[in-house]
Design a protein around this motif. Structure first.
Motif, PDB file in Angstrom:
ATOM      1  N   ASP A  67       0.810  -1.212   0.000  1.00  0.00           N
ATOM      2  CA  ASP A  67       0.000   0.000   0.000  1.00  0.00           C
ATOM      3  C   ASP A  67       0.845   1.264   0.000  1.00  0.00           C
ATOM      4  OD1 ASP A  67       1.058  -0.184   2.503  1.00  0.00           O
ATOM      5  OD2 ASP A  67      -0.841   0.090   3.588  1.00  0.00           O
ATOM      6  N   GLY A  68       2.171   1.134  -0.156  1.00  0.00           N
ATOM      7  CA  GLY A  68       3.048   2.293  -0.216  1.00  0.00           C
ATOM      8  C   GLY A  68       3.658   2.699   1.100  1.00  0.00           C
ATOM      9  N   ARG A  69       3.305   2.011   2.183  1.00  0.00           N
ATOM     10  CA  ARG A  69       3.895   2.372   3.468  1.00  0.00           C
ATOM     11  C   ARG A  69       5.373   2.031   3.495  1.00  0.00           C
ATOM     12  NH1 ARG A  69      -0.308   1.254   8.369  1.00  0.00           N
ATOM     13  NH2 ARG A  69      -2.263   1.368   7.196  1.00  0.00           N
ATOM     14  N   LEU A  70       6.125   2.816   4.273  1.00  0.00           N
ATOM     15  CA  LEU A  70       7.556   2.580   4.448  1.00  0.00           C
ATOM     16  C   LEU A  70       7.792   1.873   5.771  1.00  0.00           C
ATOM     17  CD1 LEU A  70       9.256   5.859   3.175  1.00  0.00           C
ATOM     18  CD2 LEU A  70       9.634   3.552   2.326  1.00  0.00           C
ATOM     19  N   SER A  71       8.528   0.772   5.724  1.00  0.00           N
ATOM     20  CA  SER A  71       8.864  -0.004   6.917  1.00  0.00           C
ATOM     21  C   SER A  71      10.357   0.106   7.196  1.00  0.00           C
ATOM     22  CB  SER A  71       8.474  -1.478   6.739  1.00  0.00           C
ATOM     23  OG  SER A  71       7.083  -1.603   6.524  1.00  0.00           O
ATOM     24  N   GLY A  72      10.702   0.007   8.475  1.00  0.00           N
ATOM     25  CA  GLY A  72      12.106   0.094   8.875  1.00  0.00           C
ATOM     26  C   GLY A  72      12.920  -1.090   8.395  1.00  0.00           C
ATOM     27  N   VAL A  73      14.220  -0.875   8.240  1.00  0.00           N
ATOM     28  CA  VAL A  73      15.137  -1.916   7.790  1.00  0.00           C
ATOM     29  C   VAL A  73      16.331  -1.965   8.725  1.00  0.00           C
ATOM     30  CG1 VAL A  73      14.468  -1.779   5.366  1.00  0.00           C
ATOM     31  CG2 VAL A  73      16.278  -0.275   6.225  1.00  0.00           C
ATOM     32  N   ARG A  74      17.059  -3.062   8.651  1.00  0.00           N
ATOM     33  CA  ARG A  74      18.264  -3.226   9.466  1.00  0.00           C
ATOM     34  C   ARG A  74      19.425  -2.400   8.911  1.00  0.00           C
ATOM     35  NH1 ARG A  74      19.071  -9.696  10.669  1.00  0.00           N
ATOM     36  NH2 ARG A  74      17.208 -10.031  11.946  1.00  0.00           N
ATOM     37  N   GLY A  75      20.373  -2.091   9.797  1.00  0.00           N
ATOM     38  CA  GLY A  75      21.645  -1.531   9.363  1.00  0.00           C
ATOM     39  C   GLY A  75      21.601  -0.100   8.903  1.00  0.00           C
ATOM     40  N   VAL A  76      20.592   0.672   9.301  1.00  0.00           N
ATOM     41  CA  VAL A  76      20.530   2.063   8.861  1.00  0.00           C
ATOM     42  C   VAL A  76      21.698   2.874   9.430  1.00  0.00           C
ATOM     43  CG1 VAL A  76      19.214   4.208   9.128  1.00  0.00           C
ATOM     44  CG2 VAL A  76      18.064   2.134   8.371  1.00  0.00           C
ATOM     45  N   LEU A  77      22.045   2.633  10.679  1.00  0.00           N
ATOM     46  CA  LEU A  77      23.145   3.404  11.277  1.00  0.00           C
ATOM     47  C   LEU A  77      24.463   3.188  10.535  1.00  0.00           C
ATOM     48  CD1 LEU A  77      24.168   5.303  13.467  1.00  0.00           C
ATOM     49  CD2 LEU A  77      24.498   3.322  14.946  1.00  0.00           C
ATOM     50  N   PRO A  78      24.946   1.934  10.332  1.00  0.00           N
ATOM     51  CA  PRO A  78      26.189   1.781   9.564  1.00  0.00           C
ATOM     52  C   PRO A  78      26.058   2.273   8.126  1.00  0.00           C
ATOM     53  CG  PRO A  78      25.185  -0.354   9.976  1.00  0.00           C
ATOM     54  CD  PRO A  78      24.467   0.640  10.825  1.00  0.00           C
ATOM     55  N   ALA A  79      24.850   2.193   7.553  1.00  0.00           N
ATOM     56  CA  ALA A  79      24.657   2.695   6.190  1.00  0.00           C
ATOM     57  C   ALA A  79      24.842   4.204   6.136  1.00  0.00           C
ATOM     58  CB  ALA A  79      23.265   2.315   5.681  1.00  0.00           C
ATOM     59  N   VAL A  80      24.285   4.918   7.106  1.00  0.00           N
ATOM     60  CA  VAL A  80      24.438   6.377   7.141  1.00  0.00           C
ATOM     61  C   VAL A  80      25.884   6.760   7.423  1.00  0.00           C
ATOM     62  CG1 VAL A  80      23.746   8.471   8.365  1.00  0.00           C
ATOM     63  CG2 VAL A  80      22.030   6.753   7.779  1.00  0.00           C
ATOM     64  N   VAL A  81      26.522   6.062   8.358  1.00  0.00           N
ATOM     65  CA  VAL A  81      27.928   6.351   8.670  1.00  0.00           C
ATOM     66  C   VAL A  81      28.794   6.149   7.433  1.00  0.00           C
ATOM     67  CG1 VAL A  81      29.923   5.581  10.001  1.00  0.00           C
ATOM     68  CG2 VAL A  81      27.704   5.819  11.123  1.00  0.00           C
ATOM     69  N   GLY A  82      28.596   5.013   6.726  1.00  0.00           N
ATOM     70  CA  GLY A  82      29.389   4.742   5.528  1.00  0.00           C
ATOM     71  C   GLY A  82      29.117   5.727   4.414  1.00  0.00           C
ATOM     72  N   ALA A  83      27.848   6.103   4.244  1.00  0.00           N
ATOM     73  CA  ALA A  83      27.511   7.072   3.194  1.00  0.00           C
ATOM     74  C   ALA A  83      28.123   8.436   3.488  1.00  0.00           C
ATOM     75  CB  ALA A  83      25.994   7.186   3.066  1.00  0.00           C
ATOM     76  N   MET A  84      28.158   8.822   4.755  1.00  0.00           N
ATOM     77  CA  MET A  84      28.779  10.097   5.130  1.00  0.00           C
ATOM     78  C   MET A  84      30.257  10.101   4.755  1.00  0.00           C
ATOM     79  SD  MET A  84      26.611  12.265   6.745  1.00  0.00           S
ATOM     80  CE  MET A  84      27.554  13.173   7.975  1.00  0.00           C
ATOM     81  N   ARG A  85      30.916   8.971   4.925  1.00  0.00           N
ATOM     82  CA  ARG A  85      32.329   8.881   4.566  1.00  0.00           C
ATOM     83  C   ARG A  85      32.528   8.978   3.061  1.00  0.00           C
ATOM     84  NH1 ARG A  85      33.534   3.790   8.628  1.00  0.00           N
ATOM     85  NH2 ARG A  85      33.660   5.015  10.580  1.00  0.00           N
ATOM     86  N   CYS A  86      31.495   8.627   2.298  1.00  0.00           N
ATOM     87  CA  CYS A  86      31.563   8.726   0.833  1.00  0.00           C
ATOM     88  C   CYS A  86      31.078  10.071   0.317  1.00  0.00           C
ATOM     89  CB  CYS A  86      30.748   7.603   0.197  1.00  0.00           C
ATOM     90  SG  CYS A  86      31.327   5.936   0.579  1.00  0.00           S
ATOM     91  N   GLY A  87      30.771  11.002   1.221  1.00  0.00           N
ATOM     92  CA  GLY A  87      30.366  12.339   0.813  1.00  0.00           C
ATOM     93  C   GLY A  87      28.876  12.560   0.713  1.00  0.00           C
ATOM     94  N   LYS A  88      28.074  11.548   1.040  1.00  0.00           N
ATOM     95  CA  LYS A  88      26.614  11.699   1.021  1.00  0.00           C
ATOM     96  C   LYS A  88      26.149  12.179   2.398  1.00  0.00           C
ATOM     97  CE  LYS A  88      26.158   9.902  -3.146  1.00  0.00           C
ATOM     98  NZ  LYS A  88      25.672  10.671  -4.303  1.00  0.00           N
ATOM     99  N   THR A  89      25.347  13.227   2.438  1.00  0.00           N
ATOM    100  CA  THR A  89      24.938  13.804   3.719  1.00  0.00           C
ATOM    101  C   THR A  89      23.430  13.893   3.902  1.00  0.00           C
ATOM    102  OG1 THR A  89      25.056  16.060   2.808  1.00  0.00           O
ATOM    103  CG2 THR A  89      27.044  15.183   3.856  1.00  0.00           C
ATOM    104  N   ARG A  90      22.639  13.623   2.854  1.00  0.00           N
ATOM    105  CA  ARG A  90      21.186  13.784   2.935  1.00  0.00           C
ATOM    106  C   ARG A  90      20.518  12.425   2.751  1.00  0.00           C
ATOM    107  NH1 ARG A  90      19.398  18.619  -0.916  1.00  0.00           N
ATOM    108  NH2 ARG A  90      17.806  18.929   0.689  1.00  0.00           N
TER     109      ARG A  90
END
Length: 516
Positions: free
Chosen positions: A113-136
């Motif tokens: 129905d289009g709802r967004l559900s949580g996923v595992r590993g968001v914290l390491p994903a954000v940390v790794g993306a920040m190191r690659c220059g992604k901030t948003r």
């Protein structure tokens, strides 16, 4: 042919790789082709994405849709690519602007129905993306608290695909669901209250050994009869360890997030973790495993904390010996057909064991029913190479009722923790410039050099013990590290003969356990 792209993150172990999710519309029969080494969960995303898009009142393209997850050589797994795939299709359809999508990393699983559900590993994903220059980042509302733990990250939480479309400039008038579904992937991971050290009565030698172990990060083996207090002592170890620094807290929390055992509402994990797997634990549950990219096990979940193995001889020998590599290197590398994953595993190992199968060997009040051969075979389940990596071997005797009545309680957790913190501060000041913060980490060649702090007579005594066979070369290095920790607890600037004697006593009790 039109094309557009969005960004997602692929985690291989603790390493985050930006994934460019490309969508292209071309002629031909209406269908969806997904390429880029997706696993089953990612391949199934095509149906979830199509249903979610149509649930928003949008028309799915009546053309051939090609979705590519680049780099194509990197295996992709999990449901966290759903949102990026949906926005890539909507971007190529012109529902949202391509430039708007390029500015954001999109993480989340879509419901039909289009709802967004949580996923595992968001914290390491954000940390790794920040190191690659992604901030948003755009994440499900269920992952907002977790993603917001990373300093500098600009995080937007969404409940529904239509809300994401509107946020990225799409002209869509749909009342999206404002309540996020509860994610079944994230569960609380708070360590239980370790209790106070003053609860321990009648074990002054064992308490002193625990303090030395905590101060220098040394591994510890306790052997004693049932009821002697081994488990009580081990459970109080996290309480006397210093709280995790900001950097260490993010690292530890990221591991727990990836394993799906982290409650973001509690914030970063600040207390050193305590893992106590049952003796029936499998090899995969201890060091990590699983199909595809392997997941972290108990050894990695205990990173920067304590891994406690109660009834250690009851563990499988393969499970115990699998800990030898992380004890030396502080990390675990797991190789599978789908790829290799590396996880940190700088834990402090604490093991407890009975002296024999019945547990009464050496007890003044209970007669042992085991034969000498049974006792030897029982403790030989702890292999010599594993025991050689354990810095401290102690015997924990059960005190008599009279001794308990007259014994003073141990110092409180706060008092012991203060001494441990002072000793660790001295170690950081001494070794920090070389990249070490604990005596346990200092290599043997440096300890034997003039910078190691040991005089020639002290080195001679250590070499003599090696020549007699009382210590292996590895054991000699560990005795030297122990001597430094004993000296640090006493506020001394160099180890002396009395510190070396204490270290030898803590180490050489291993000979009483059946291994030299």
């Amino acid at each position: 042919m039109r094309a557009a792209h969005t960004w997602a993150i692929c985690l291989v172990g603790m390493v985050a790789h930006p994934v460019r999710v490309e969508a292209q519309l071309s002629g031909g029969l209406p269908k969806v082709t997904l390429v880029g080494l997706p696993d089953t969960a990612v391949r199934e995303a095509c149906d979830r994405v199509r249903a979610a898009v149509t649930s928003c009142g949008l028309t799915w393209p009546d053309q051939h849709v090609v979705l590519n997850l680049s780099p194509a050589s990197l295996p992709k797994r999990g449901s966290g690519y759903d949102l990026a795939m949906a926005l890539a299709v909507l971007s190529v359809m012109g529902v949202v602007q391509a430039q708007a999508c390029d500015d954001w990393v999109l993480l989340g699983e879509l419901g039909l129905d289009g709802r967004l559900s949580g996923v595992r590993g968001v914290l390491p994903a954000v940390v790794g993306a920040m190191r690659c220059g992604k901030t948003r980042f755009i994440v499900p509302a269920a992952n907002l608290e977790e993603a917001s733990l990373v300093p500098g990250a600009q995080v937007e939480a969404m409940h529904h695909l239509s809300q994401v479309v509107q946020h990225l400039g799409g002209d869509l008038e749909v009342d999206f669901v404002k309540e996020s579904p509860v994610s079944g992937l994230l569960v609380p991971s708070d360590n239980p209250d370790p209790g106070d050290f003053s609860d321990v009565v009648g074990q002054p030698a064992a308490c002193s050994a625990m303090e030395v172990a905590a101060a220098g990060g040394h591994h510890l083996l306790m052997v004693g009869t049932p009821g002697a207090g081994k488990t009580m002592l081990a459970s109080r170890m996290p309480g006397i360890l210093p709280p995790l620094s900001d950097e260490a807290a993010v690292e530890v929390t990221a591991i727990h997030s990836l394993a799906g055992v982290f409650a973001a509402s509690k914030g970063l994990i600040r207390r050193p973790p305590f893992q106590a797997p049952h003796h029936s634990a499998t090899l995969a549950s201890m060091v990590g495993g699983g199909s595809g990219i392997p997941r972290p096990g108990a050894a990695s979940l205990a990173h920067r904390g304590v891994l406690f193995l109660d009834e250690a001889p009851e563990f499988g020998m393969r499970v115990l010996d699998s800990l030898r590599e992380p004890l030396e290197n502080g990390e675990i590398t797991l190789h599978r057909v789908a790829g290799a994953a590396q996880y940190p595993a700088g834990f402090q190992l604490v093991m407890a064991a009975n002296p024999c199968p019945c547990g009464n060997a050496g007890s003044p009040r209970q007669e042992c029913s085991c034969t000498p051969l049974a006792r030897r075979r029982y403790l030989e389940r702890l292999s010599g190479p594993l025991l050689d990596r354990i810095d401290i071997h102690i015997q924990v005797e059960s005190p008599s009722r009279g001794a308990l009545a007259s014994a003073a309680p141990a110092d409180s957790t706060a008092v012991v923790a203060a001494r441990v913190a002072q000793a660790r501060g001295a170690q950081l000041e001494r070794w920090g410039a070389q990249g070490w913060d604990l005596n346990r980490q200092v290599p043997g060649p440096l300890l034997r050099s003039p910078l190691g702090g040991f005089s020639a007579p002290l080195l001679g005594k250590i070499d003599s013990a090696v020549d007699r066979g009382a210590l292996t070369m590895r054991g000699a290095q560990r005795v030297m590290r122990l001597a430094w920790t004993v000296a640090d607890l006493e506020g001394k600037t160099t180890p002396g003969i009395e510190h070396l004697a204490t270290a030898m006593t803590l180490r050489q009790q291993g000979a009483q356990i059946g291994h030299s």
